[in-house]
Design an enzyme around this catalytic site. Structure first.
Site, PDB file in Angstrom:
ATOM      1  N   GLU A 227       0.800  -1.219   0.000  1.00 29.07           N
ATOM      2  CA  GLU A 227       0.000   0.000   0.000  1.00 29.07           C
ATOM      3  C   GLU A 227       0.839   1.279   0.000  1.00 29.07           C
ATOM      4  OE1 GLU A 227      -3.052  -0.454   3.043  1.00 29.07           O
ATOM      5  OE2 GLU A 227      -4.081  -1.929   1.812  1.00 29.07           O
TER       6      GLU A 227
ATOM      7  N   GLU B 131      -5.275  -8.525  -0.288  1.00 34.29           N
ATOM      8  CA  GLU B 131      -6.121  -8.155   0.849  1.00 34.29           C
ATOM      9  C   GLU B 131      -7.530  -7.858   0.350  1.00 34.29           C
ATOM     10  OE1 GLU B 131      -4.839  -4.911   3.408  1.00 34.29           O
ATOM     11  OE2 GLU B 131      -2.751  -5.577   3.283  1.00 34.29           O
TER      12      GLU B 131
HETATM   13  C1  JJW Z   1      -7.457   5.333   4.395  1.00 34.10           C
HETATM   14  C2  JJW Z   1      -8.449   7.710   6.912  1.00 34.10           C
HETATM   15  C3  JJW Z   1      -9.156  11.000   5.531  1.00 34.10           C
HETATM   16  C4  JJW Z   1      -4.947  -2.149   6.163  1.00 34.10           C
HETATM   17  C5  JJW Z   1      -7.604   5.893   5.643  1.00 34.10           C
HETATM   18  C6  JJW Z   1      -7.369   5.146   6.780  1.00 34.10           C
HETATM   19  C7  JJW Z   1      -8.526   9.198   6.867  1.00 34.10           C
HETATM   20  C8  JJW Z   1      -9.362  11.405   4.097  1.00 34.10           C
HETATM   21  C9  JJW Z   1      -6.292  -1.629   6.232  1.00 34.10           C
HETATM   22  N1  JJW Z   1      -4.492  -2.466   4.845  1.00 34.10           N
HETATM   23  O1  JJW Z   1      -4.749  -3.308   8.243  1.00 34.10           O
HETATM   24  C10 JJW Z   1      -7.075   4.013   4.284  1.00 34.10           C
HETATM   25  N2  JJW Z   1      -6.268  -0.297   5.631  1.00 34.10           N
HETATM   26  O2  JJW Z   1      -2.359  -3.567   7.232  1.00 34.10           O
HETATM   27  C11 JJW Z   1      -3.210  -2.982   5.137  1.00 34.10           C
HETATM   28  N3  JJW Z   1      -6.055  -0.038   4.357  1.00 34.10           N
HETATM   29  O3  JJW Z   1      -7.981   7.230   5.687  1.00 34.10           O
HETATM   30  C12 JJW Z   1      -3.392  -3.832   6.358  1.00 34.10           C
HETATM   31  N4  JJW Z   1      -6.199   1.248   4.149  1.00 34.10           N
HETATM   32  O4  JJW Z   1      -8.929   9.643   5.616  1.00 34.10           O
HETATM   33  C13 JJW Z   1      -4.751  -3.428   6.882  1.00 34.10           C
HETATM   34  C14 JJW Z   1      -6.992   3.829   6.670  1.00 34.10           C
HETATM   35  C15 JJW Z   1      -6.846   3.244   5.416  1.00 34.10           C
HETATM   36  C16 JJW Z   1      -6.505   1.844   5.282  1.00 34.10           C
HETATM   37  C17 JJW Z   1      -6.531   0.879   6.253  1.00 34.10           C
END
Ligand code: JJW
Length: 448
Positions: free
Chosen positions: A166, A353
């Protein structure tokens, strides 16, 4: 009855990441990572949670592997904690850390489970952050050296490697939005880092080819889909930018050797410049053996002047949400996969994922997470449609095997097929575990 069936040779699996499950943060000669620093700084993580103990999988991996074996998965995706291997990021190797991963991987292999290894799942050695972290090109070199060490050390045991998990989260979420470690809010910094991550990926791919080690290598970008609110060109353009931030920005450099013009222009408008050095794009633009795709959610988006980074506003049209507040949008999964095939060709894809946050607890020894089963059924139906449309799907790995440390959300947000009591560390199989076991075993399920 409506049977959704998958190709016989499709691999089934589950995924986790080191900082989210291992614990033993101060054991085994491990150095500190930016997530130790970040989570121990008050205000960054819900409830002040941290990964000091997490699922304690560092000590309990035999139990976890027993659970995987019973589940019947072919593949387990895990990540290596870079500061367990190189406590300072570079230089001295920590043999105890290396031995830990040998023991763990040997146990997977002797149970007939194929390891898929992510090299960077967010736990940058703090020692490298102290020298500028991913903003410093020395970190890129340090990553390539760490990767090369791993390829050689685990040659023959690990066939499938992922460089960076990611990259959008590692760059923009962590250095512009600021909700993940190291928690900066600086668009120029975040954009520079996004380029350095691409470069780190490319250099690791070069080192993998040079090593002559058998197997394949890819990376795991997070994707999301944005559906335009209307047919108006401004809404279509706005939703393309919203999706482009995840897809084109992180795919074009690798598959086409350049950044997407429509996104570059936007960044330029925001005063951001991309410092590309000679040879960078060639390093990034190398053939990968497979793509890892992470997909959770999608939205409806429309143009709104001066709103957020790309003049785009997400519109809540009433999609159901999971317990983390993300829209349930399985159609977007299908569309993302078709877009990738259309734009980047017939690359083999592992879903690295996909899964849902539902916080159901244990009642009388049972976790009735019916909504997770429903989410998985819907997304697997989209996946099956994409296979029928010719997308080259090699495997599906759900996030996650275990409830774990969900980064800034702490332990309150649960994605596991297996429930963890974070006080006793007791593992309880959820209803979704039994459903997934049956699906993996059959290669099909009944949508009903
Ligand atoms: C975006 C929050 C404001 C993980 C996000 C927060 C605030 C505009 C899950 N993928 O735990 C994306 N995960 O370790 C990898 N993927 O914005 C693995 N993306 O936004 C999982 C969190 C995430 C996010 C969380």
């Amino acid at each position: 009855m409506a049977i959704i069936e998958f190709p016989k040779d499709m691999k089934w699996g589950a995924a986790t990441a080191a900082y989210q499950i291992e614990g033993a943060a101060f054991e085994g000669g491990r150095g500190l990572s930016i997530w130790d620093t970040f989570s121990h700084t008050p205000g960054n993580v819900v409830n002040g949670d941290n990964g000091d103990v997490a699922c304690d999988s560092y000590h309990r991996y035999e139990e976890d592997i027993e659970l995987m074996k019973e589940l019947g998965i072919d593949t387990y995706r895990f990540s290596v904690s870079w500061p367990r291997i190189f406590p300072e990021g570079t230089g001295e190797v920590n043999q105890e850390g290396v031995q830990y991963y040998h023991n763990f991987i040997d146990s997977l292999l002797s149970n007939g489970i194929e390891p898929m290894c992510t090299l960077y799942h967010w736990d940058l050695p703090q020692a490298l952050q102290d020298k500028g972290g991913w903003e410093n090109r020395e970190t890129v070199e340090a990553f390539a050296d760490y990767a090369a060490f791993m390829f050689k050390e685990f040659s023959g045991k690990i066939k499938n490697w992922l460089t960076i998990n990611e990259p959008w989260c590692v760059s923009f979420l962590s250095n512009f939005i600021g909700v993940h470690a190291p928690g900066y809010q600086d668009l120029q910094l975040a954009t520079t880092i996004s380029h350095h991550l691409m470069l780190a990926h490319g250099k690791a791919v070069s080192r993998f080819r040079e090593s002559g080690v058998e197997g394949g290598i890819g990376y795991a970008p997070n994707t999301e889909w944005n559906e335009p609110f209307s047919d108006k060109q401004e809404d279509i353009d706005a939703s393309n930018r919203a999706t482009g931030w995840f897809i084109e920005w992180f795919f074009d450099p690798i598959f086409k050797g350049s950044y997407p013009e429509f996104m570059l222009e936007w960044f330029k408008q925001k005063g951001v410049t991309l410092k590309i050095e000679e040879g960078d794009m060639e390093t990034i633009n190398q053939k990968i053996d497979f793509l890892g795709i992470n997909y959770y959610t999608g939205s409806v988006a429309r143009y709104k002047k001066d709103h957020e980074l790309f003049d785009v506003e997400k519109v809540d049209i009433g999609y159901e949400k999971t317990d983390i507040g993300w829209n349930i949008y399985p159609e977007g999964f299908y569309k993302v996969l078709c877009k990738i095939k259309d734009q980047y060709g017939d690359v083999p894809i592992y879903i690295t994922e996909n899964g849902a946050c539902y916080n159901d607890g244990v009642e009388d020894g049972r976790v009735k997470d019916t909504r997770r089963i429903q989410y998985l059924k819907q997304h697997l139906t989209s996946l099956q449609r994409s296979i029928e449309s010719g997308v080259n799907i090699k495997g599906y790995l759900t996030w996650s095997l275990l409830d774990n440390f969900e980064w800034a959300e702490g332990y309150d947000k649960r994605f596991g097929l297996i429930h963890i009591d974070f006080h006793t560390l007791k593992r309880t199989k959820k209803d979704s575990y039994y459903w997934y076991k049956q699906t993996v075993n059959n290669g099909w399920f009944d949508m009903k």
